[in-house]
Design a protein around this motif. Structure first.
Motif: not given
Length: 286
Positions: A197-201, A222-226, A244-248
């Protein structure tokens, strides 16, 4: 004569081996055998069921794939009465497809209780949950962290296949308490619906630096970390209201510095997202 399966804790069996040993069916999660006077419980974590360890207690979901479950239905009744009916109960867990880990003999340690979970028909329903402990108050075996990682990847695959509508329902109704179980190192199991869910939104944008993900993964995503704003290790919720989703790079920054200004920004990002959701819902109703 009391049946003795002669198994070692942690031993891995195939499904067919379980059936032959216990003289039971191989097709259900709760397998009653009159011949051996046993009830075998199989908890397959690679599927979308919500069995879980909370400390030394295993919370096992009852029988019935769709619609509200009944405590008097088949093996639900057997398990509910297992402390008095003379039936021995044995637990297996599946963390990797086709591998059944023998956890041990278990006993009911509290009254069965009800909660809401999704059925195979993707509808929310009421289920019965049975709190179980290993006999003689033994502690659960330490599971290799690699197996937990395999299980999480299998569940993430299932979550990615869900439609946005089903994912939203599952994520919003997910248990907020993170699963904490004994492994070779301490491990918090993330809910795959919350993660997805966090990555999609986020739509490929880091929610801290507000830049696109630095690269795309092998699935061309897109490569994001939760990231849990309030850390799980400090009691934070494993919920969409804390994830939330963050870049590495920003994810690493939060775990190294955890600056107050960044925490406040991420909390405001979440608050704004849910305010917008509520406004969209109101417009749809008007």
């Amino acid at each position: 004569m009391k049946f003795n399966p002669n198994l070692k804790i942690g031993q891995i069996l195939t499904n067919n081996q379980i059936g032959k040993l216990f003289k039971s069916t191989i097709y259900m999660g709760m397998r009653r055998s009159l011949e051996t006077n046993t009830l075998v419980l199989v908890s397959d974590h690679t599927k979308l069921y919500e069995d879980r360890w909370e400390g030394n207690v295993f919370h096992y979901t009852g029988m019935g794939k769709n619609g509200p479950q009944s405590l008097s239905f088949h093996q639900n009744k057997t398990l509910a009465e297992s402390n008095t009916n003379g039936v021995d109960v044995y637990l297996f867990e599946v963390l990797k497809p086709q591998e059944y880990i023998f956890i041990g003999q278990v006993v009911l340690v509290g009254e069965p209780y009800q909660e809401e979970q999704f059925g195979e028909d993707k509808k929310l329903r009421t289920v019965w949950v049975f709190p179980l402990k290993l006999v003689n108050d033994k502690k659960p075996i330490k599971i290799p962290k690699k197996l937990i990682e395999i299980k999480e990847k299998e569940r993430e695959k299932l979550a990615r296949k869900l439609s946005n509508e089903e994912l939203n329902l599952r994520a919003k109704n997910a248990r907020r308490k993170a699963i904490n179980r004994t492994v070779t190192t301490k491990n918090y199991e993330r809910n795959p619906f919350v993660t997805e869910y966090a990555k999609r939104w986020a739509k490929g944008i880091c929610q801290l630096c507000e830049k696109p993900a630095p690269y795309r993964n092998k699935r061309d995503e897109p490569h994001l970390h939760t990231h849990h704003i309030d850390w799980l290790s400090l009691g934070g919720e494993d919920s969409i209201y804390n994830t939330v989703a963050l870049c590495p790079n920003c994810h690493d920054k939060m775990h190294v510095l955890d600056l107050k200004k960044d925490v406040m920004k991420l909390k405001e990002v979440l608050a704004r997202h849910f305010r917008e959701n509520i406004n969209q819902y109101k417009k749809a109703l008007s």
